[in-house]
Design an enzyme around this catalytic site. Structure first.
Site, PDB file in Angstrom:
ATOM      1  N   CYS A   9      11.303  33.807  28.478  1.00 58.13           N
ATOM      2  CA  CYS A   9      10.403  34.249  27.452  1.00 58.13           C
ATOM      3  C   CYS A   9       8.865  34.819  28.346  1.00 58.13           C
ATOM      4  CB  CYS A   9      10.050  33.317  26.372  1.00 58.13           C
ATOM      5  SG  CYS A   9      11.199  32.965  25.346  1.00 58.13           S
ATOM      6  N   LYS A  38      15.553  23.321  56.534  1.00 57.54           N
ATOM      7  CA  LYS A  38      14.346  22.922  55.837  1.00 57.54           C
ATOM      8  C   LYS A  38      14.394  21.458  55.319  1.00 57.54           C
ATOM      9  CE  LYS A  38      11.875  27.121  55.584  1.00 57.54           C
ATOM     10  NZ  LYS A  38      11.008  28.015  54.597  1.00 57.54           N
ATOM     11  N   CYS A  87       5.835  36.777  49.938  1.00 57.08           N
ATOM     12  CA  CYS A  87       4.758  36.299  50.907  1.00 57.08           C
ATOM     13  C   CYS A  87       5.148  37.154  52.221  1.00 57.08           C
ATOM     14  CB  CYS A  87       5.081  34.744  51.143  1.00 57.08           C
ATOM     15  SG  CYS A  87       4.728  33.739  50.111  1.00 57.08           S
ATOM     16  N   ASP A 145      11.578  31.087  45.676  1.00 54.36           N
ATOM     17  CA  ASP A 145      10.654  32.297  45.911  1.00 54.36           C
ATOM     18  C   ASP A 145      11.440  33.628  45.516  1.00 54.36           C
ATOM     19  OD1 ASP A 145      12.319  32.707  47.942  1.00 54.36           O
ATOM     20  OD2 ASP A 145      10.732  32.537  49.603  1.00 54.36           O
TER      21      ASP A 145
END
Length: 257
Positions: free
Chosen positions: A173, A83, A185, A127
């Site tokens: 946090c 990619k 996904c 992701d």
């Protein structure tokens, strides 16, 4: 700037809050985009065409047919290609003056630190949580601004951390502990324009930070419900028990005391 560049960026130069100073600052910036999927391919397109001087694109994945509905920088001829390599080819066709480097492997903690050290701003377009944690920790250590986004199903979120100005609160946090058993996904689905919308906003924050124009707040979480077409905002506060920045803040206070 030469005559061609003045013409190319003329609409940006017309902005009184941007002007030539903002464009020159942008042309001197180095922006690291980690993940060239649905978020990264949109964000990188706007960054390259806006005139960012140097882009570093990092992704170890190869393009699959199921990526194409939301990773719109690519076309079918790139199926099976890395990619980051495919993105470089397409972005140079849009702006040959952009200096683009690629990292065609999955980064680990040590290589994240090396890549972040070169960057003015980092975009987290990954992701999985392990990568996000490594990116965040490298940015925190280097005091480098981080713009993070995520999307799943019809929902998305955006948050920026101005570590060059402020080191609390931090990404951990918000997400103190997660694993890659979280939703993906491939399992839960995603609608392309939601991902694209978040990628556009990542590019906008990165441009504002790199150029010194406009306002990007540290730790302001923006949540998008694409199905309802609604945004919500939440201001992140430091978790005093944060295993990462909470410990560091306490150590700093002891030293100062």
């Amino acid at each position: 700037m030469n005559e061609s560049q003045l013409d190319r960026y003329s609409r940006q130069l017309l902005l009184p809050t941007f002007d030539i100073e903002g464009q020159l600052a942008l042309s001197s910036a180095t922006i690291l985009v980690v993940g060239m999927g649905g978020l990264g391919n949109i964000a990188a397109t706007y960054l390259a065409t806006a005139g960012v001087g140097e882009l570093i694109l990092a992704d170890g994945d190869h393009l699959e047919l199921s990526n194409l509905p939301r990773q719109v920088l690519y076309n079918e001829s790139y199926l099976g290609h890395n990619k980051a390599d495919a993105a470089k080819a397409e972005l140079l066709a849009k702006n040959k003056d952009c200096n683009i480097h690629v990292i065609t492997e999955h980064l680990v903690a040590d290589t994240f630190a090396q890549a972040v050290a070169k960057a003015s701003v980092v975009l987290d377009c990954t992701d999985n949580y392990q990568a996000r944690q490594s990116i965040h920790r490298a940015c925190f250590a280097a005091n480098t601004a981080l713009v993070s986004a995520a999307a799943i199903r019809w929902e998305g979120q955006l948050i920026s951390f101005r570590y060059e100005q402020n080191d609390t609160p931090c990404y951990e946090c918000l997400y103190p502990s997660m694993s890659d058993s979280q939703l993906s996904c491939s399992e839960s689905g995603v609608i392309g324009p939601v991902v694209g919308s978040l990628g556009v906003l990542q590019a906008l924050d990165a441009i504002k930070i790199a150029s010194g124009c406009g306002r990007v707040e540290h730790g302001l979480l923006k949540l998008f419900d694409g199905l309802e077409g609604r945004w919500r905002e939440m201001r992140l506060t430091q978790d005093p028990e944060c295993a990462f920045c909470g410990t560091r803040t306490a150590q700093t206070a002891i030293r100062r005391g």
